[in-house]
Motif scaffolding. Structure first.
Motif, PDB file in Angstrom:
ATOM      1  N   GLY A 128       0.828  -1.193   0.000  1.00  0.00           N
ATOM      2  CA  GLY A 128       0.000   0.000   0.000  1.00  0.00           C
ATOM      3  C   GLY A 128       0.862   1.243   0.000  1.00  0.00           C
ATOM      4  N   VAL A 129       0.204   2.369  -0.024  1.00  0.00           N
ATOM      5  CA  VAL A 129       0.902   3.645   0.048  1.00  0.00           C
ATOM      6  C   VAL A 129       0.630   4.263   1.415  1.00  0.00           C
ATOM      7  CG1 VAL A 129       0.773   3.992  -2.440  1.00  0.00           C
ATOM      8  CG2 VAL A 129      -1.014   4.929  -0.987  1.00  0.00           C
ATOM      9  N   GLY A 130       1.396   5.257   1.770  1.00  0.00           N
ATOM     10  CA  GLY A 130       1.249   5.887   3.070  1.00  0.00           C
ATOM     11  C   GLY A 130       0.200   6.977   3.086  1.00  0.00           C
ATOM     12  N   ALA A 131       0.272   7.792   4.124  1.00  0.00           N
ATOM     13  CA  ALA A 131      -0.691   8.877   4.306  1.00  0.00           C
ATOM     14  C   ALA A 131      -0.600   9.922   3.209  1.00  0.00           C
ATOM     15  CB  ALA A 131      -0.476   9.531   5.668  1.00  0.00           C
ATOM     16  N   ASP A 132       0.555  10.016   2.526  1.00  0.00           N
ATOM     17  CA  ASP A 132       0.686  11.000   1.434  1.00  0.00           C
ATOM     18  C   ASP A 132      -0.028  10.554   0.165  1.00  0.00           C
ATOM     19  OD1 ASP A 132       2.388   9.021   0.460  1.00  0.00           O
ATOM     20  OD2 ASP A 132       4.186  10.272   0.509  1.00  0.00           O
ATOM     21  N   GLY A 133      -0.429   9.279   0.092  1.00  0.00           N
ATOM     22  CA  GLY A 133      -1.175   8.760  -1.056  1.00  0.00           C
ATOM     23  C   GLY A 133      -0.348   8.543  -2.305  1.00  0.00           C
ATOM     24  N   LEU A 134       0.980   8.631  -2.209  1.00  0.00           N
ATOM     25  CA  LEU A 134       1.824   8.564  -3.404  1.00  0.00           C
ATOM     26  C   LEU A 134       2.379   7.167  -3.651  1.00  0.00           C
ATOM     27  CD1 LEU A 134       3.807  11.909  -3.078  1.00  0.00           C
ATOM     28  CD2 LEU A 134       1.766  11.426  -4.460  1.00  0.00           C
ATOM     29  N   LEU A 135       2.121   6.665  -4.848  1.00  0.00           N
ATOM     30  CA  LEU A 135       2.695   5.417  -5.332  1.00  0.00           C
ATOM     31  C   LEU A 135       3.993   5.758  -6.061  1.00  0.00           C
ATOM     32  CD1 LEU A 135       2.585   2.377  -6.114  1.00  0.00           C
ATOM     33  CD2 LEU A 135       1.202   3.073  -8.087  1.00  0.00           C
ATOM     34  N   ARG A 136       5.097   5.160  -5.634  1.00  0.00           N
ATOM     35  CA  ARG A 136       6.408   5.407  -6.254  1.00  0.00           C
ATOM     36  C   ARG A 136       6.663   4.321  -7.289  1.00  0.00           C
ATOM     37  NH1 ARG A 136      12.001   4.358  -5.866  1.00  0.00           N
ATOM     38  NH2 ARG A 136      13.287   6.266  -5.692  1.00  0.00           N
ATOM     39  N   VAL A 137       6.987   4.728  -8.516  1.00  0.00           N
ATOM     40  CA  VAL A 137       7.289   3.794  -9.598  1.00  0.00           C
ATOM     41  C   VAL A 137       8.676   4.154 -10.132  1.00  0.00           C
ATOM     42  CG1 VAL A 137       6.562   2.903 -11.843  1.00  0.00           C
ATOM     43  CG2 VAL A 137       4.832   3.632 -10.181  1.00  0.00           C
ATOM     44  N   GLU A 138       9.603   3.196 -10.078  1.00  0.00           N
ATOM     45  CA  GLU A 138      10.981   3.429 -10.533  1.00  0.00           C
ATOM     46  C   GLU A 138      11.353   2.421 -11.618  1.00  0.00           C
ATOM     47  OE1 GLU A 138      15.625   3.524  -8.933  1.00  0.00           O
ATOM     48  OE2 GLU A 138      13.980   3.544  -7.477  1.00  0.00           O
ATOM     49  N   PHE A 139      11.905   2.929 -12.698  1.00  0.00           N
ATOM     50  CA  PHE A 139      12.383   2.105 -13.807  1.00  0.00           C
ATOM     51  C   PHE A 139      13.893   1.992 -13.679  1.00  0.00           C
ATOM     52  CE2 PHE A 139       8.524   4.283 -14.907  1.00  0.00           C
ATOM     53  CZ  PHE A 139       7.741   3.309 -15.507  1.00  0.00           C
ATOM     54  N   SER A 140      14.420   0.769 -13.704  1.00  0.00           N
ATOM     55  CA  SER A 140      15.850   0.580 -13.478  1.00  0.00           C
ATOM     56  C   SER A 140      16.369  -0.631 -14.241  1.00  0.00           C
ATOM     57  CB  SER A 140      16.130   0.432 -11.978  1.00  0.00           C
ATOM     58  OG  SER A 140      15.483  -0.728 -11.476  1.00  0.00           O
ATOM     59  N   GLU A 141      17.644  -0.939 -14.007  1.00  0.00           N
ATOM     60  CA  GLU A 141      18.319  -2.079 -14.612  1.00  0.00           C
ATOM     61  C   GLU A 141      18.689  -3.088 -13.532  1.00  0.00           C
ATOM     62  OE1 GLU A 141      19.636  -3.024 -17.960  1.00  0.00           O
ATOM     63  OE2 GLU A 141      17.866  -1.792 -18.317  1.00  0.00           O
ATOM     64  N   ALA A 142      18.591  -4.372 -13.845  1.00  0.00           N
ATOM     65  CA  ALA A 142      19.005  -5.414 -12.914  1.00  0.00           C
ATOM     66  C   ALA A 142      20.516  -5.610 -12.953  1.00  0.00           C
ATOM     67  CB  ALA A 142      18.297  -6.717 -13.244  1.00  0.00           C
ATOM     68  N   TYR A 143      21.137  -5.257 -14.076  1.00  0.00           N
ATOM     69  CA  TYR A 143      22.593  -5.386 -14.231  1.00  0.00           C
ATOM     70  C   TYR A 143      23.083  -4.216 -15.067  1.00  0.00           C
ATOM     71  CZ  TYR A 143      27.159  -7.234 -15.493  1.00  0.00           C
ATOM     72  OH  TYR A 143      28.510  -7.391 -15.681  1.00  0.00           O
TER      73      TYR A 143
END
Length: 198
Positions: A128-143
């Motif tokens: 879930g998300v916290g009291a701020d209501g913000l869902l964090r989505v991060e795009f990255s590399e595994a290697y």
């Protein structure tokens, strides 16, 4: 004797209806699932998870909302020598400390273009998300194949769709008081009605 009972049933029915409406008002805050679609076009996979330079988005899904499921339909491009299986997306609350990571390309160890679709149940994870209501989505590399800060993949298009349940709203004190008052008046009418028929 039958006439008073009939007359009495009308006010009781009215109070019962009022109490039912009040109860519905209290239950109006009940949680409802809502799809939240995120267009991934233009996101890049640059560095390892949590490192500077990655594409990170914050989406307002409502305070203390729960994440029930995720579905996706995505078009990706991995720049050689990086492969599609290394492109990943992580999501969770805004702190970045409670994230789930998945790779849409799974076991696709090829460079170039790839299209992927699927879904997963998140219900058992307690996300879930916290009291701020913000869902964090991060795009990255595994290697990391390239130098720091150099993109290894591009999210060409598509969507990530989260099934989100908003936290149940707490009724305002005035609403709760009116509902309780209505139930109390209904109880008084029932007692008075029993006294009149007895």
């Amino acid at each position: 004797m039958k006439t008073p009972a009939r007359l009495l049933s009308r006010p009781l029915a009215g109070w019962a209806a009022a109490a039912a409406i009040a109860a519905l008002g209290l239950a109006a805050g009940a949680a409802q699932a809502t799809p939240v679609a995120i267009d991934v076009t233009g996101a890049q996979s640059v560095n390892l998870l949590g490192e500077a330079g990655n594409t990170v988005w914050f989406i307002d899904v409502g305070a203390n909302a729960s994440l029930n499921a995720l579905s996706w339909a995505l078009d990706l491009e991995a720049f050689s020598p990086s492969v599609l299986a290394e492109m990943q997306v992580s999501f969770g609350n805004s702190s970045g400390l409670d994230l789930v990571t998945f790779t849409p390309g799974g076991a696709d160890f090829a460079s170039g273009l790839g299209s992927y679709a699927g879904s997963m149940d998140l219900g058992g994870l307690g996300l879930g998300v916290g009291a701020d209501g913000l869902l964090r989505v991060e795009f990255s590399e595994a290697y990391k194949d390239f130098a720091m800060g150099v993109a290894e993949g591009q999210w060409l298009g598509g969507t990530l769709t989260f099934d989100v349940t908003a936290a149940a709203a707490v009724p305002e004190p005035a609403t709760a008081l009116l509902a309780l008052l209505g139930l109390g008046v209904m109880g008084a009418q029932v007692r008075r009605g029993r006294g009149a028929t007895g």
